[in-house]
Motif scaffolding. Structure first.
Motif, PDB file in Angstrom:
ATOM      1  N   ASP A 147       0.805  -1.223   0.000  1.00  0.00           N
ATOM      2  CA  ASP A 147       0.000   0.000   0.000  1.00  0.00           C
ATOM      3  C   ASP A 147       0.841   1.278   0.000  1.00  0.00           C
ATOM      4  O   ASP A 147       0.340   2.354   0.251  1.00  0.00           O
ATOM      5  CB  ASP A 147      -0.981   0.002   1.179  1.00  0.00           C
ATOM      6  N   TRP A 148       2.127   1.172  -0.300  1.00  0.00           N
ATOM      7  CA  TRP A 148       3.004   2.329  -0.403  1.00  0.00           C
ATOM      8  C   TRP A 148       3.037   2.796  -1.850  1.00  0.00           C
ATOM      9  O   TRP A 148       3.067   1.992  -2.769  1.00  0.00           O
ATOM     10  CB  TRP A 148       4.418   1.997   0.059  1.00  0.00           C
ATOM     11  N   GLU A 149       3.075   4.117  -2.035  1.00  0.00           N
ATOM     12  CA  GLU A 149       3.020   4.668  -3.383  1.00  0.00           C
ATOM     13  C   GLU A 149       3.945   5.879  -3.499  1.00  0.00           C
ATOM     14  O   GLU A 149       4.012   6.705  -2.589  1.00  0.00           O
ATOM     15  CB  GLU A 149       1.572   5.085  -3.670  1.00  0.00           C
ATOM     16  N   LEU A 150       4.684   5.961  -4.614  1.00  0.00           N
ATOM     17  CA  LEU A 150       5.488   7.141  -4.932  1.00  0.00           C
ATOM     18  C   LEU A 150       4.687   8.021  -5.873  1.00  0.00           C
ATOM     19  O   LEU A 150       4.123   7.537  -6.856  1.00  0.00           O
ATOM     20  CB  LEU A 150       6.784   6.750  -5.640  1.00  0.00           C
ATOM     21  N   ILE A 151       4.643   9.306  -5.581  1.00  0.00           N
ATOM     22  CA  ILE A 151       3.980  10.272  -6.450  1.00  0.00           C
ATOM     23  C   ILE A 151       5.050  11.267  -6.893  1.00  0.00           C
ATOM     24  O   ILE A 151       5.654  11.945  -6.063  1.00  0.00           O
ATOM     25  CB  ILE A 151       2.834  10.995  -5.728  1.00  0.00           C
ATOM     26  N   ILE A 152       5.292  11.323  -8.194  1.00  0.00           N
ATOM     27  CA  ILE A 152       6.327  12.206  -8.735  1.00  0.00           C
ATOM     28  C   ILE A 152       5.654  13.321  -9.513  1.00  0.00           C
ATOM     29  O   ILE A 152       4.914  13.067 -10.471  1.00  0.00           O
ATOM     30  CB  ILE A 152       7.309  11.419  -9.624  1.00  0.00           C
ATOM     31  N   MET A 153       5.887  14.565  -9.081  1.00  0.00           N
ATOM     32  CA  MET A 153       5.293  15.733  -9.726  1.00  0.00           C
ATOM     33  C   MET A 153       6.340  16.406 -10.604  1.00  0.00           C
ATOM     34  O   MET A 153       7.432  16.703 -10.141  1.00  0.00           O
ATOM     35  CB  MET A 153       4.773  16.702  -8.682  1.00  0.00           C
ATOM     36  N   THR A 154       5.970  16.634 -11.857  1.00  0.00           N
ATOM     37  CA  THR A 154       6.894  17.218 -12.814  1.00  0.00           C
ATOM     38  C   THR A 154       6.218  18.396 -13.504  1.00  0.00           C
ATOM     39  O   THR A 154       5.034  18.662 -13.300  1.00  0.00           O
ATOM     40  CB  THR A 154       7.324  16.197 -13.878  1.00  0.00           C
ATOM     41  N   ARG A 156       5.464  18.371 -16.458  1.00  0.00           N
ATOM     42  CA  ARG A 156       4.628  17.809 -17.518  1.00  0.00           C
ATOM     43  C   ARG A 156       3.546  16.891 -16.981  1.00  0.00           C
ATOM     44  O   ARG A 156       2.938  16.138 -17.728  1.00  0.00           O
ATOM     45  CB  ARG A 156       5.518  17.062 -18.505  1.00  0.00           C
ATOM     46  N   GLY A 157       3.307  16.936 -15.687  1.00  0.00           N
ATOM     47  CA  GLY A 157       2.239  16.127 -15.112  1.00  0.00           C
ATOM     48  C   GLY A 157       2.693  15.388 -13.863  1.00  0.00           C
ATOM     49  O   GLY A 157       3.775  15.619 -13.330  1.00  0.00           O
ATOM     50  N   LYS A 158       1.824  14.503 -13.419  1.00  0.00           N
ATOM     51  CA  LYS A 158       2.059  13.757 -12.188  1.00  0.00           C
ATOM     52  C   LYS A 158       1.954  12.266 -12.506  1.00  0.00           C
ATOM     53  O   LYS A 158       1.065  11.839 -13.233  1.00  0.00           O
ATOM     54  CB  LYS A 158       1.007  14.158 -11.159  1.00  0.00           C
ATOM     55  N   LYS A 159       2.891  11.491 -11.973  1.00  0.00           N
ATOM     56  CA  LYS A 159       2.876  10.036 -12.158  1.00  0.00           C
ATOM     57  C   LYS A 159       2.848   9.361 -10.797  1.00  0.00           C
ATOM     58  O   LYS A 159       3.484   9.831  -9.848  1.00  0.00           O
ATOM     59  CB  LYS A 159       4.129   9.559 -12.902  1.00  0.00           C
ATOM     60  N   ARG A 160       2.112   8.250 -10.726  1.00  0.00           N
ATOM     61  CA  ARG A 160       2.017   7.457  -9.500  1.00  0.00           C
ATOM     62  C   ARG A 160       2.603   6.077  -9.761  1.00  0.00           C
ATOM     63  O   ARG A 160       2.349   5.487 -10.800  1.00  0.00           O
ATOM     64  CB  ARG A 160       0.565   7.311  -9.063  1.00  0.00           C
ATOM     65  N   TYR A 161       3.372   5.600  -8.795  1.00  0.00           N
ATOM     66  CA  TYR A 161       3.997   4.289  -8.899  1.00  0.00           C
ATOM     67  C   TYR A 161       3.785   3.536  -7.596  1.00  0.00           C
ATOM     68  O   TYR A 161       4.128   4.041  -6.532  1.00  0.00           O
ATOM     69  CB  TYR A 161       5.506   4.396  -9.147  1.00  0.00           C
ATOM     70  N   LYS A 162       3.237   2.350  -7.678  1.00  0.00           N
ATOM     71  CA  LYS A 162       3.143   1.471  -6.504  1.00  0.00           C
ATOM     72  C   LYS A 162       4.523   0.883  -6.257  1.00  0.00           C
ATOM     73  O   LYS A 162       5.155   0.336  -7.155  1.00  0.00           O
ATOM     74  CB  LYS A 162       2.144   0.337  -6.761  1.00  0.00           C
ATOM     75  N   ILE A 163       5.002   0.998  -5.035  1.00  0.00           N
ATOM     76  CA  ILE A 163       6.338   0.507  -4.708  1.00  0.00           C
ATOM     77  C   ILE A 163       6.398  -1.009  -4.838  1.00  0.00           C
ATOM     78  O   ILE A 163       7.410  -1.561  -5.265  1.00  0.00           O
ATOM     79  CB  ILE A 163       6.777   0.984  -3.317  1.00  0.00           C
ATOM     80  N   SER A 164       5.308  -1.681  -4.538  1.00  0.00           N
ATOM     81  CA  SER A 164       5.310  -3.149  -4.662  1.00  0.00           C
ATOM     82  C   SER A 164       5.537  -3.575  -6.106  1.00  0.00           C
ATOM     83  O   SER A 164       6.217  -4.559  -6.374  1.00  0.00           O
ATOM     84  CB  SER A 164       3.994  -3.721  -4.145  1.00  0.00           C
ATOM     85  N   LYS A 165       5.027  -2.821  -7.059  1.00  0.00           N
ATOM     86  CA  LYS A 165       5.247  -3.137  -8.474  1.00  0.00           C
ATOM     87  C   LYS A 165       6.676  -2.797  -8.892  1.00  0.00           C
ATOM     88  O   LYS A 165       7.251  -3.465  -9.734  1.00  0.00           O
ATOM     89  CB  LYS A 165       4.248  -2.398  -9.354  1.00  0.00           C
ATOM     90  N   LEU A 166       7.238  -1.745  -8.310  1.00  0.00           N
ATOM     91  CA  LEU A 166       8.610  -1.370  -8.648  1.00  0.00           C
ATOM     92  C   LEU A 166       9.601  -2.403  -8.110  1.00  0.00           C
ATOM     93  O   LEU A 166      10.581  -2.727  -8.769  1.00  0.00           O
ATOM     94  CB  LEU A 166       8.953   0.011  -8.065  1.00  0.00           C
ATOM     95  N   THR A 167       9.357  -2.920  -6.902  1.00  0.00           N
ATOM     96  CA  THR A 167      10.265  -3.911  -6.349  1.00  0.00           C
ATOM     97  C   THR A 167      10.096  -5.255  -7.025  1.00  0.00           C
ATOM     98  O   THR A 167      11.041  -6.027  -7.120  1.00  0.00           O
ATOM     99  CB  THR A 167      10.057  -4.069  -4.823  1.00  0.00           C
ATOM    100  N   ALA A 168       8.903  -5.554  -7.518  1.00  0.00           N
ATOM    101  CA  ALA A 168       8.667  -6.822  -8.212  1.00  0.00           C
ATOM    102  C   ALA A 168       9.356  -6.849  -9.573  1.00  0.00           C
ATOM    103  O   ALA A 168       9.701  -7.905 -10.089  1.00  0.00           O
ATOM    104  CB  ALA A 168       7.179  -7.060  -8.396  1.00  0.00           C
ATOM    105  N   SER A 169       9.599  -5.670 -10.154  1.00  0.00           N
ATOM    106  CA  SER A 169      10.203  -5.624 -11.483  1.00  0.00           C
ATOM    107  C   SER A 169      11.725  -5.614 -11.448  1.00  0.00           C
ATOM    108  O   SER A 169      12.354  -5.466 -12.464  1.00  0.00           O
ATOM    109  CB  SER A 169       9.707  -4.379 -12.227  1.00  0.00           C
ATOM    110  N   LYS A 170      12.332  -5.739 -10.260  1.00  0.00           N
ATOM    111  CA  LYS A 170      13.800  -5.737 -10.167  1.00  0.00           C
ATOM    112  C   LYS A 170      14.385  -6.969 -10.782  1.00  0.00           C
ATOM    113  O   LYS A 170      13.878  -8.029 -10.735  1.00  0.00           O
ATOM    114  CB  LYS A 170      14.274  -5.638  -8.727  1.00  0.00           C
TER     115      LYS A 170
END
Length: 170
Positions: A147-154, A156-170
């Motif tokens: 249930d942890w999420e990274l929100i990156i504001m740029t 050119r917009g805002k992107k959301r990334y679930k940390i569980s999906k980022l760690t699973a793709s390592k």
């Protein structure tokens, strides 16, 4: 059947064909430009680790790279960490991550210091910025990152990334 090419290749027909070709090339270039410059960003998440700091809070070190996969520059203004409806802002100023010293005969002969990446960050087209990013939270070390999420504001917009999906793709 006699075909008179002088009637087909008149000045007005050639001009019309050039105009149609120019319009098709303009549409192609416009479409190509939009596809190349759309907002494409990738997070290469390496690891995270907690480190205690003052006031009984926790500070997390995230080792990650942010890749700009478009040809247009990207500016990251803020990075947020969201956990159970609570949002924590990443540190804007560089924070000390590691310090290392090599001594010889009691004298320091080499010193290395690694600081976290300050925000905001500018990433040129097709560029990467990566190192440690620091965030202070009031949460202990999580066992479950679902249930942890990274929100990156740029810019050119805002992107959301679930940390569980980022760690699973390592």
């Amino acid at each position: 059947m006699n075909v008179d090419f002088s009637e087909i290749f008149t000045y007005s027909n050639i001009t019309f064909a050039i105009a149609i070709l120019g319009a098709l090339l303009s549409v192609y270039n416009f479409t190509k430009d939009i596809v190349q410059n759309r907002f494409k960003m990738h997070i290469a998440f390496r690891s995270y680790s907690p480190c205690p700091i003052r006031f009984n809070h926790k500070s997390f070190r995230f080792l990650m790279s942010i890749e700009n996969r478009s040809h247009t520059a990207l500016s990251i203004s803020r990075i947020l960490l969201k956990h159970q409806d609570k949002v924590y802002d990443f540190n804007c100023l560089p924070q000390r991550v590691y310090t290392w010293e090599e001594k010889s005969g009691g004298k320091v002969v080499d010193r290395m210091r690694i600081d976290s990446v300050p925000l905001p960050q500018y990433i040129p087209g097709m560029g990467v910025v990566g190192s440690y990013f620091m965030v202070e939270t009031a949460v202990d070390t999580p066992n479950d990152l679902s249930d942890w999420e990274l929100i990156i504001m740029t810019n050119r917009g805002k992107k959301r990334y679930k940390i569980s999906k980022l760690t699973a793709s390592k």
